[in-house]
Enzyme design. Structure first.
Site, short mmCIF file in Angstrom:
data_model
loop_
_atom_site.label_atom_id
_atom_site.label_comp_id
_atom_site.label_asym_id
_atom_site.label_seq_id
_atom_site.Cartn_x
_atom_site.Cartn_y
_atom_site.Cartn_z
N CYS A 7 0.82 -1.13 -0.09
CA CYS A 7 -0.03 -0.07 -0.18
C CYS A 7 0.97 1.39 0.05
CB CYS A 7 -1.12 -0.13 1.07
SG CYS A 7 -0.29 0.14 2.86
N ASN A 10 2.46 1.65 4.17
CA ASN A 10 2.89 0.09 4.99
C ASN A 10 2.50 0.36 6.32
OD1 ASN A 10 5.52 -1.89 5.47
ND2 ASN A 10 3.49 -2.59 4.79
N CYS A 12 -1.19 0.50 7.35
CA CYS A 12 -2.68 0.21 7.71
C CYS A 12 -3.05 -1.03 6.75
CB CYS A 12 -3.53 1.34 7.36
SG CYS A 12 -3.60 2.94 8.53
N ARG A 13 -3.07 -0.73 5.70
CA ARG A 13 -3.87 -2.00 4.83
C ARG A 13 -2.99 -3.01 4.33
NH1 ARG A 13 -5.50 1.54 -0.09
NH2 ARG A 13 -3.55 2.70 0.40
N SER A 14 -1.65 -2.93 4.01
CA SER A 14 -0.72 -3.99 3.62
C SER A 14 -0.58 -4.69 4.98
CB SER A 14 0.52 -3.59 2.75
OG SER A 14 1.12 -2.54 3.42
N ASP A 122 -8.40 3.18 2.18
CA ASP A 122 -7.49 3.31 3.39
C ASP A 122 -7.93 3.74 4.75
OD1 ASP A 122 -5.06 4.06 4.84
OD2 ASP A 122 -4.03 4.91 3.04
#
Length: 154
Positions: A7, A10, A12-14, A122
């Site tokens: 993301c 690096n 939150c999402r990934s 996000d």
């Protein structure tokens, strides 16, 4: 097989997708055959742990983030990973540019493997870590099925 989730930052999402996938692999006894990591296209948070919201949401489901640290995507990641999965279309575009791989099929958008075929929002901006978790779980389950099918073919 090696999977890299990517993301922007690096945090939150990934890392959420990385932790969810690790949990799925552990529960299925596949941790030795399939490994995962995550990275960001930016260098804003290098060395930091996942966002507190990511950590809290994962903790609700008993998923650990111990030892996870943000890192930036690097050119060697293309050779090191079998699947490079962007959390949104902007991430995919940036991954392709950074890795100088404009058309390689091992780089793709995470939710393209699901019925949603959209970006993972996000939570840094939306604040909705539950939605991110739900999409990560669904996406990881779909990706795991793809990886297992690909492993049978080879």
């Amino acid at each position: 097989m090696r999977i890299l989730f990517v993301c922007l930052g690096n945090i939150c999402r990934s890392p959420m997708a990385e932790a969810v996938m690790r949990d799925l692999l552990m529960k299925r006894g596949l941790s030795e055959q399939i490994t995962v990591d995550s990275a960001g296209t930016s260098n804003w948070h290098v060395g930091e742990p996942p966002h507190k919201g990511t950590q809290a949401k994962l903790a609700e489901y008993g998923i650990a983030t111990t030892g996870m640290q943000c890192r930036q995507l690097k050119i060697g990641d293309f050779a090191d990973f079998d699947y490079i999965v962007g959390m949104d279309i902007s991430n995919v575009d940036n991954i392709r540019k950074m890795l100088k791989q404009p058309n390689d099929a091992k780089i793709f958008r995470f939710l393209d493997l699901t019925a949603h075929q959209k970006d993972v929002p996000d939570p840094w901006y939306t604040g909705d870590f539950q939605e991110t978790y739900n999409l990560c779980l669904e996406g990881c389950e779909a990706l795991l099925e793809k990886v297992l099918a690909d492993m049978q073919k080879s």
